[in-house]
Design a protein around this motif. Structure first.
Motif, PDB file in Angstrom:
ATOM      1  N   HIS A   1       0.845  -1.301  -0.244  1.00 22.70           N
ATOM      2  CA  HIS A   1       0.009  -0.324  -0.557  1.00 22.70           C
ATOM      3  C   HIS A   1       1.015   1.146  -0.126  1.00 22.70           C
ATOM      4  O   HIS A   1       1.732   1.023   0.296  1.00 22.70           O
ATOM      5  CB  HIS A   1      -0.857  -0.087   1.017  1.00 22.70           C
ATOM      6  N   HIS A   2       0.648   2.343  -0.274  1.00 24.64           N
ATOM      7  CA  HIS A   2       1.093   3.619  -0.501  1.00 24.64           C
ATOM      8  C   HIS A   2       0.533   4.248   0.897  1.00 24.64           C
ATOM      9  O   HIS A   2       0.995   5.931   0.841  1.00 24.64           O
ATOM     10  CB  HIS A   2       0.648   4.420  -1.616  1.00 24.64           C
ATOM     11  N   GLY A   3       0.793   4.165   2.326  1.00 28.52           N
ATOM     12  CA  GLY A   3       0.618   4.656   3.350  1.00 28.52           C
ATOM     13  C   GLY A   3      -0.682   6.077   2.961  1.00 28.52           C
ATOM     14  O   GLY A   3      -1.154   5.782   2.610  1.00 28.52           O
ATOM     15  N   GLU A   4       0.188   7.180   4.101  1.00 26.22           N
ATOM     16  CA  GLU A   4      -1.107   7.951   3.761  1.00 26.22           C
ATOM     17  C   GLU A   4      -1.253   8.590   2.034  1.00 26.22           C
ATOM     18  O   GLU A   4      -2.357   9.351   2.463  1.00 26.22           O
ATOM     19  CB  GLU A   4      -0.144   9.153   4.759  1.00 26.22           C
TER      20      GLU A   4
ATOM     21  N   THR B   1      -3.188   8.205  -3.938  1.00 24.39           N
ATOM     22  CA  THR B   1      -1.751   8.283  -5.960  1.00 24.39           C
ATOM     23  C   THR B   1      -3.097   7.866  -6.842  1.00 24.39           C
ATOM     24  O   THR B   1      -4.300   7.272  -6.951  1.00 24.39           O
ATOM     25  CB  THR B   1      -1.958   6.714  -5.655  1.00 24.39           C
ATOM     26  N   GLY B   2      -3.153   8.525  -7.958  1.00 22.19           N
ATOM     27  CA  GLY B   2      -3.552   8.698  -9.347  1.00 22.19           C
ATOM     28  C   GLY B   2      -2.851   8.002 -10.656  1.00 22.19           C
ATOM     29  O   GLY B   2      -1.538   7.911 -10.366  1.00 22.19           O
ATOM     30  N   GLY B   3      -3.201   7.035 -11.358  1.00 22.17           N
ATOM     31  CA  GLY B   3      -2.248   6.403 -12.187  1.00 22.17           C
ATOM     32  C   GLY B   3      -3.342   6.179 -13.921  1.00 22.17           C
ATOM     33  O   GLY B   3      -4.385   6.540 -13.394  1.00 22.17           O
ATOM     34  N   TYR B   4      -2.493   5.866 -14.954  1.00 19.68           N
ATOM     35  CA  TYR B   4      -3.103   6.060 -16.352  1.00 19.68           C
ATOM     36  C   TYR B   4      -2.331   4.803 -16.349  1.00 19.68           C
ATOM     37  O   TYR B   4      -0.859   4.749 -16.291  1.00 19.68           O
ATOM     38  CB  TYR B   4      -2.934   7.050 -16.704  1.00 19.68           C
ATOM     39  N   VAL B   5      -2.901   3.666 -16.860  1.00 17.52           N
ATOM     40  CA  VAL B   5      -1.906   3.154 -18.225  1.00 17.52           C
ATOM     41  C   VAL B   5      -2.079   3.247 -19.440  1.00 17.52           C
ATOM     42  O   VAL B   5      -2.660   3.891 -20.534  1.00 17.52           O
ATOM     43  CB  VAL B   5      -2.812   1.952 -18.281  1.00 17.52           C
ATOM     44  N   LEU B   6      -0.725   3.772 -19.709  1.00 14.40           N
ATOM     45  CA  LEU B   6      -0.072   4.210 -21.039  1.00 14.40           C
ATOM     46  C   LEU B   6       0.427   2.638 -21.884  1.00 14.40           C
ATOM     47  O   LEU B   6      -0.241   3.536 -23.215  1.00 14.40           O
ATOM     48  CB  LEU B   6       1.818   4.852 -20.597  1.00 14.40           C
TER      49      LEU B   6
ATOM     50  N   VAL C   1      -6.206   5.652  -6.178  1.00 11.05           N
ATOM     51  CA  VAL C   1      -6.071   4.778  -5.268  1.00 11.05           C
ATOM     52  C   VAL C   1      -5.367   5.331  -3.936  1.00 11.05           C
ATOM     53  O   VAL C   1      -4.734   6.178  -3.304  1.00 11.05           O
ATOM     54  CB  VAL C   1      -4.154   3.608  -5.483  1.00 11.05           C
ATOM     55  N   PRO C   2      -7.374   4.801  -3.262  1.00 14.67           N
ATOM     56  CA  PRO C   2      -7.186   5.895  -1.892  1.00 14.67           C
ATOM     57  C   PRO C   2      -5.714   5.309  -0.942  1.00 14.67           C
ATOM     58  O   PRO C   2      -4.852   4.156  -0.476  1.00 14.67           O
ATOM     59  CB  PRO C   2      -8.273   5.075  -1.249  1.00 14.67           C
TER      60      PRO C   2
END
Length: 141
Positions: free
Chosen positions: A58-61, A64-69, A95-96
């Motif tokens: 996970h990414h802690g605090e 996250t925004g992701g885009y599949v390139l 991603v929260p």
């Protein structure tokens, strides 16, 4: 004038590779506090070779925004990693914070490339790994 924050270009091949990693999921930083004046954002490229996946993490605090390139992705989550979301080129995801997940390249022949941004930084907290066999539909190259 010396205290003025100026734009910074990170040239191809000069990205920061000394960033949080997770198994076969490789992250390089284009914009981040480690090598630019940025203080509240991380922006980078994340890739998985064909048939590779991240560790559960996970990414802690961080939000996250992701885009599949490029490629076909699957993100496993939930109890015993039995839920998943499929994504392909052009899809975005939010991603929260603190959301445990596994990022997978569903292709055994093509690379998966994401553009990813996080605030405040690229936090990666790896969790105990799991056997591939519990990930429905996943196979290594």
């Amino acid at each position: 004038m010396s205290n003025t924050v100026m734009p910074v270009i990170t040239r191809k091949g000069q990205e920061d590779k000394n960033t949080g990693q997770s198994g076969g999921c490789i992250r390089i930083s284009g914009v981040g506090p480690q090598h630019t004046p940025a203080t509240k954002i991380w922006f980078g490229k994340v890739s998985n070779d064909p048939g590779y996946r991240s560790y559960p993490h996970h990414h802690g605090e961080a939000e996250t925004g992701g885009y599949v390139l490029k490629g076909k992705a699957r993100i496993y989550f939930g109890e015993n990693w039995q839920e998943y979301l499929d994504m392909e080129e052009g899809d975005f995801i939010f991603v929260p914070p603190y959301w445990p997940h596994i990022e997978v390249n569903m292709s055994t022949t093509e690379e998966l490339v994401w553009m990813t941004t996080r605030t405040p930084d690229n936090i990666v907290i790896n969790l105990p790994d799991v056997d591939d066999s519990i990930l429905v539909g996943y196979r290594r190259a």
